[in-house]
Design a protein around this motif. Structure first.
Motif, PDB file in Angstrom:
ATOM      1  N   UNK A  47      25.378 -57.169  10.498  1.00 53.28           N
ATOM      2  CA  UNK A  47      25.928 -56.485   9.328  1.00 53.28           C
ATOM      3  C   UNK A  47      25.068 -55.259   9.050  1.00 53.28           C
ATOM      4  N   UNK A  48      25.710 -54.098   9.003  1.00 59.97           N
ATOM      5  CA  UNK A  48      25.004 -52.835   8.800  1.00 59.97           C
ATOM      6  C   UNK A  48      25.127 -52.389   7.350  1.00 59.97           C
ATOM      7  N   UNK A  49      23.973 -52.037   6.761  1.00 62.58           N
ATOM      8  CA  UNK A  49      23.894 -51.550   5.384  1.00 62.58           C
ATOM      9  C   UNK A  49      23.193 -50.203   5.392  1.00 62.58           C
ATOM     10  N   UNK A  50      23.698 -49.266   4.606  1.00 59.65           N
ATOM     11  CA  UNK A  50      23.028 -47.981   4.436  1.00 59.65           C
ATOM     12  C   UNK A  50      22.944 -47.680   2.947  1.00 59.65           C
ATOM     13  N   UNK A  51      21.721 -47.401   2.476  1.00 52.12           N
ATOM     14  CA  UNK A  51      21.523 -47.072   1.064  1.00 52.12           C
ATOM     15  C   UNK A  51      22.430 -45.908   0.680  1.00 52.12           C
ATOM     16  N   UNK A  52      23.093 -46.055  -0.441  1.00 52.75           N
ATOM     17  CA  UNK A  52      23.993 -45.023  -0.916  1.00 52.75           C
ATOM     18  C   UNK A  52      25.412 -45.148  -0.388  1.00 52.75           C
ATOM     19  N   UNK A  53      25.578 -45.898   0.689  1.00 53.61           N
ATOM     20  CA  UNK A  53      26.915 -46.080   1.275  1.00 53.61           C
ATOM     21  C   UNK A  53      27.364 -47.535   1.204  1.00 53.61           C
ATOM     22  N   UNK A  54      26.417 -48.470   1.219  1.00 55.67           N
ATOM     23  CA  UNK A  54      26.771 -49.886   1.149  1.00 55.67           C
ATOM     24  C   UNK A  54      26.900 -50.524   2.515  1.00 55.67           C
ATOM     25  N   UNK A  62       9.639 -61.702   6.665  1.00 54.22           N
ATOM     26  CA  UNK A  62       9.424 -62.808   5.733  1.00 54.22           C
ATOM     27  C   UNK A  62      10.176 -62.658   4.421  1.00 54.22           C
ATOM     28  N   UNK A  63      11.165 -61.810   4.394  1.00 52.11           N
ATOM     29  CA  UNK A  63      12.067 -61.638   3.256  1.00 52.11           C
ATOM     30  C   UNK A  63      13.466 -61.527   3.826  1.00 52.11           C
ATOM     31  N   UNK A  64      14.459 -61.912   3.044  1.00 52.82           N
ATOM     32  CA  UNK A  64      15.837 -61.726   3.484  1.00 52.82           C
ATOM     33  C   UNK A  64      16.490 -60.663   2.621  1.00 52.82           C
ATOM     34  N   UNK A  65      17.757 -60.433   2.863  1.00 56.68           N
ATOM     35  CA  UNK A  65      18.518 -59.458   2.081  1.00 56.68           C
ATOM     36  C   UNK A  65      19.970 -59.910   2.054  1.00 56.68           C
ATOM     37  N   UNK A  66      20.779 -59.353   1.155  1.00 59.45           N
ATOM     38  CA  UNK A  66      22.172 -59.784   1.058  1.00 59.45           C
ATOM     39  C   UNK A  66      22.954 -59.634   2.362  1.00 59.45           C
ATOM     40  N   UNK A  67      22.656 -58.603   3.120  1.00 59.88           N
ATOM     41  CA  UNK A  67      23.395 -58.394   4.366  1.00 59.88           C
ATOM     42  C   UNK A  67      23.049 -59.441   5.415  1.00 59.88           C
ATOM     43  N   UNK A  68      21.803 -59.883   5.455  1.00 55.97           N
ATOM     44  CA  UNK A  68      21.441 -60.950   6.392  1.00 55.97           C
ATOM     45  C   UNK A  68      22.156 -62.244   6.011  1.00 55.97           C
ATOM     46  N   UNK A  69      22.242 -62.501   4.703  1.00 58.43           N
ATOM     47  CA  UNK A  69      22.954 -63.706   4.273  1.00 58.43           C
ATOM     48  C   UNK A  69      24.444 -63.589   4.559  1.00 58.43           C
ATOM     49  N   UNK A  70      25.007 -62.382   4.417  1.00 60.79           N
ATOM     50  CA  UNK A  70      26.403 -62.161   4.775  1.00 60.79           C
ATOM     51  C   UNK A  70      26.598 -62.362   6.279  1.00 60.79           C
ATOM     52  N   UNK A  71      25.656 -61.889   7.075  1.00 59.67           N
ATOM     53  CA  UNK A  71      25.720 -62.088   8.526  1.00 59.67           C
ATOM     54  C   UNK A  71      25.689 -63.575   8.874  1.00 59.67           C
ATOM     55  N   UNK A 120      13.063 -55.350   2.117  1.00 57.92           N
ATOM     56  CA  UNK A 120      13.723 -56.160   3.137  1.00 57.92           C
ATOM     57  C   UNK A 120      15.110 -55.606   3.438  1.00 57.92           C
ATOM     58  N   UNK A 121      15.735 -55.042   2.424  1.00 59.08           N
ATOM     59  CA  UNK A 121      17.083 -54.504   2.574  1.00 59.08           C
ATOM     60  C   UNK A 121      17.086 -53.117   3.209  1.00 59.08           C
ATOM     61  N   UNK A 122      16.113 -52.301   2.884  1.00 59.74           N
ATOM     62  CA  UNK A 122      16.130 -50.916   3.347  1.00 59.74           C
ATOM     63  C   UNK A 122      15.209 -50.644   4.522  1.00 59.74           C
TER      64      UNK A 122
END
Length: 140
Positions: free
Chosen positions: A85-92, A45-54, A38-40
């Protein structure tokens, strides 16, 4: 008076194969499933920390803008805010982009942009993105 809000995540398994559930403890309103895909990959039907931050950023910003407008004598009829909210693996987390549309009688576009910029600066979640983080850890 300060108010502390709490959420709990129970995670099982490795990062890539595991999953967890995030529960909104303070309100008791919801439990959300989370996992790496869900994050990457944006799995449905799943969330991720960035969606909750958004969600936190969009709601906090809308409240801050509503307050600023009302205090200036220009109460908003409606405010719609999307936080991307934009997330990139390895960068955060790379950033949060606010897309705002509001119905506010009696002000110009320039005045509205000034209120929006002030709300962006004064929104507690905007400010929280650079706060110190404390931790208590124990091995169970």
């Amino acid at each position: 008076m300060a108010l502390t809000s709490e959420a709990t995540t129970i995670w099982k398994g490795t990062l890539f194969e595991g999953s967890g559930d995030v529960t909104l403890d303070s309100s008791g309103l919801a439990t959300f499933p989370v996992n790496w895909k869900a994050r990457s990959e944006g799995v449905a039907n799943m969330t991720n920390p960035e969606e909750m931050l958004a969600a936190a950023h969009s709601s906090c910003f809308s409240m801050a803008l509503s307050l600023a407008l009302a205090q200036a004598g220009h109460p908003a009829e409606s405010i719609q805010t999307t936080a991307a909210v934009t997330f990139e693996a390895g960068k955060g987390v790379l950033g949060s982009h606010l897309l705002v549309s509001a119905r506010v009688p009696g002000i110009t576009e320039e005045e509205f942009e000034a209120f929006a910029d002030g709300a962006k600066q004064n929104c507690p979640i905007s400010q929280a993105l650079a706060i110190p983080i404390t931790i208590e850890a124990e091995l169970a």
